[in-house]
Design a protein around this motif. Structure first.
Motif, short mmCIF file in Angstrom:
data_model
loop_
_atom_site.label_atom_id
_atom_site.label_comp_id
_atom_site.label_asym_id
_atom_site.label_seq_id
_atom_site.Cartn_x
_atom_site.Cartn_y
_atom_site.Cartn_z
N ALA A 1 5.90 4.83 1.64
CA ALA A 1 5.83 6.34 1.79
C ALA A 1 5.52 6.90 0.26
O ALA A 1 6.20 6.13 -0.46
N ASP A 2 4.91 8.04 0.35
CA ASP A 2 4.54 8.58 -0.88
C ASP A 2 6.00 9.30 -1.53
O ASP A 2 6.30 10.53 -1.60
N ASP A 3 6.81 8.39 -1.82
CA ASP A 3 8.13 8.82 -2.50
C ASP A 3 8.40 7.73 -3.72
O ASP A 3 8.58 6.65 -3.39
N SER B 1 0.85 -1.14 0.07
CA SER B 1 0.20 0.01 -0.03
C SER B 1 0.91 1.16 -0.06
O SER B 1 1.94 1.19 0.59
N THR B 2 0.48 2.38 -0.46
CA THR B 2 1.18 3.44 -0.46
C THR B 2 0.63 4.56 0.38
O THR B 2 -0.70 4.86 -0.10
N GLY B 3 1.10 5.60 0.71
CA GLY B 3 0.67 6.68 1.45
C GLY B 3 1.48 6.99 2.76
O GLY B 3 1.56 6.35 3.71
N SER B 4 1.78 8.42 2.75
CA SER B 4 2.63 8.70 3.89
C SER B 4 1.87 8.93 5.09
O SER B 4 2.49 9.18 6.10
N GLU B 5 0.41 8.78 4.99
CA GLU B 5 -0.42 9.10 6.09
C GLU B 5 -0.60 7.90 6.73
O GLU B 5 -1.38 7.68 7.78
N LEU B 6 -0.22 6.77 6.20
CA LEU B 6 -0.51 5.34 6.97
C LEU B 6 0.23 4.97 7.89
O LEU B 6 1.45 5.12 7.90
N GLY C 1 -3.56 2.60 -3.72
CA GLY C 1 -3.29 4.22 -3.62
C GLY C 1 -2.37 4.73 -4.71
O GLY C 1 -1.62 4.03 -5.48
N GLY C 2 -2.48 6.28 -4.82
CA GLY C 2 -1.57 6.83 -5.56
C GLY C 2 -1.65 6.62 -7.15
O GLY C 2 -0.57 6.89 -7.98
N VAL C 3 -2.83 6.54 -7.40
CA VAL C 3 -3.30 6.32 -9.02
C VAL C 3 -4.13 7.62 -9.53
O VAL C 3 -4.10 7.38 -10.72
MG MG Z 1 -2.12 8.19 -1.23
#
Ligand code: MG
Ligand code: AMP
Length: 434
Positions: A247-249, A204-209, A271-273
């Motif tokens: 993380a979102d990088d 999964s992607t997301g710096s909020e996770l 995520g991130g799409v």
């Molecule tokens: Mg995201």
């Protein structure tokens, strides 16, 4: 502007690129749920020898002819035959051998008299069970009174009566469930050739996770998608590896995916799409990789789940499905696209979950956006006695963040692109998720 893909076009594109995995030899229990790729010929008959189906006495038929409780046949007990007995006594005229269920028939004997039809060697009335040896020391060397006659072969399981040597017991294409695994074990197979379970890597992607079990800081949420997708991959029959949140990088994500390719038959990201500033999956995977693979990001005429990515990446051209991050979108996308891909890799059919027609519950009405195929969450009740169709009731709303409603649902209500209104009692297509 790029084209908008229909759900069917996107799925067809995925399935066109997915080939069943190469078969391997697996231990029986590892092969559970997998598709057999060989015909299984029985090497030796089952049962392998004539054996008793009861606890009782192995006798010659003529010795017990006409026997009754009043006029029992009295036979000399020459010994015991237990399951697994190697050396067998020969039963001569006037003799019987005590025999247990599954024990081989001793030579000379033609039938088994159940212990309940005898005095159990006690010299008393009818026995209701086989006395333990200590309770009937006279068993071997003593005598037994038989109260009923038996025909030849009575209570004997004949060699090969289950399956004969040389018979094809299971054909290629069979999915191995518990009874088939049991048959393979019974005929002595330790391993079997099957298509393996696909290995699904979930990121999964997301710096909020934040990992569940941890503490949330401001603006943070727990990573639920990687759990949902891993669990769903297992339910689909895959071996699933949950990598967790990245993380979102873009560089970090690309490195994380590359690290995983070695053990992946299919990679699933969440995520991130979409089109946000931090939509890193798109950023990380749109470029063609060193091996010439790439992921294409598309817009689907679908709700939830509009943004989707699919491509073949790395040296082995591993399929990667990039799913949207909203939890409901992510799960619905898994059901519609990843599950069929997993099943195609396993070589099982049908790859899609079957849909059923159902009636929208009496008090419910639905609206759906024009030009989008909508998948609402619902609870499905199969047809009751006398009903032709089951009923479905929507759960929660259309919001793709509604995780609780998703957890209460057991079906998707599939509303075609062109349908905008469905009234109470009208017919809809439902995809049960169980
Ligand atoms: Mg995201
Ligand atoms: P994204 O597609 O990355 O923009 O995410 C869309 C929404 O889904 C945002 O509200 C995210 O916080 C949420 N989301 C993304 N990934 C996850 C996840 N693994 N678990 C729970 N919610 C998520």
């Amino acid at each position: 502007m790029n084209k908008t893909w229909s759900v069917e076009e996107h799925l067809d594109d995925i399935l066109r690129s997915v080939r069943p995995l190469e078969p391997i030899e697996l231990q029986l229990l590892d092969a559970q749920g997998c598709v057999l790729v060989e015909d299984i010929t029985v090497p030796a008959s089952l049962p392998p020898f004539d054996n008793s189906s009861m606890d009782g006495y192995a006798v010659r038929v003529s010795d017990v002819e006409g026997a009754s409780e009043e006029f029992p046949a009295v036979l000399a007990v020459i010994g015991d035959v237990a399951a697994g007995s190697g050396e067998l006594p020969t039963v001569a005229p006037g003799q019987a051998a005590r025999i247990m269920t599954g024990a081989p028939m001793p030579p000379g004997a033609e039938a088994v008299v159940p212990v309940e039809w005898t005095d159990g060697g006690t010299g008393k009335g009818p026995a209701d069970s086989m006395p333990a040896r200590s309770a009937a020391p006279e068993a071997a060397g003593g005598e037994v009174r038989v109260h009923r006659a038996v025909a030849a072969g009575a209570h004997v399981r004949e060699q090969g009566s289950d399956v004969r040597a040389g018979t094809v017991a299971l054909t290629a294409g069979t999915v191995l469930e518990a009874p088939q695994v049991g048959l393979l074990a019974a005929i002595g197979r330790g391993t079997v050739r099957v298509r393996p379970r696909p290995r699904v890597v979930v990121l999964s992607t997301g710096s909020e996770l934040v990992e569940p079990g941890g503490e949330l800081g401001p603006g943070q949420i727990f990573d639920s998608n990687s759990y949902v997708l891993t669990a769903a991959a297992r339910s689909a029959g895959a071996l699933a590896y949950r990598v967790g949140a990245v993380a979102d990088d873009a560089d970090t994500l690309r490195a994380a995916i590359e690290d995983q390719l070695i053990r992946a038959d299919i990679v699933v990201t969440s995520g991130g799409v979409s089109v946000g500033a931090y939509d890193v999956v798109k950023e990380a995977l749109s470029r063609v990789d060193e091996a010439g693979g790439s992921v294409e990001f598309r817009r689907l005429a679908m709700q939830p789940g509009k943004p989707q990515g699919f491509g073949l990446i790395g040296p082995d051209r591993t399929p990667l499905l990039a799913l949207p991050g909203n939890p409901v979108s992510s799960y619905v996308s898994f059901e519609l696209f990843v599950r069929p891909a997993v099943r195609a890799l396993m070589g099982v059919t049908p790859v899609r979950r079957p849909a059923v027609a159902a009636q929208l519950a009496a008090r419910d009405a639905l609206t759906s956006p024009e030009g989008k195929r909508q998948f609402l969450r619902g609870r499905y009740t199969p047809p009751q006695e006398g009903e032709e169709l089951g009923t479905v009731r929507p759960v929660g709303g259309a919001g793709s963040h509604l995780i609780t409603a998703l957890a209460q649902a057991d079906a998707l209500i599939d509303i075609p692109e062109r349908t905008c209104d469905i009234g109470p009692g009208e017919e809809v297509s439902v995809i049960p998720l169980v």
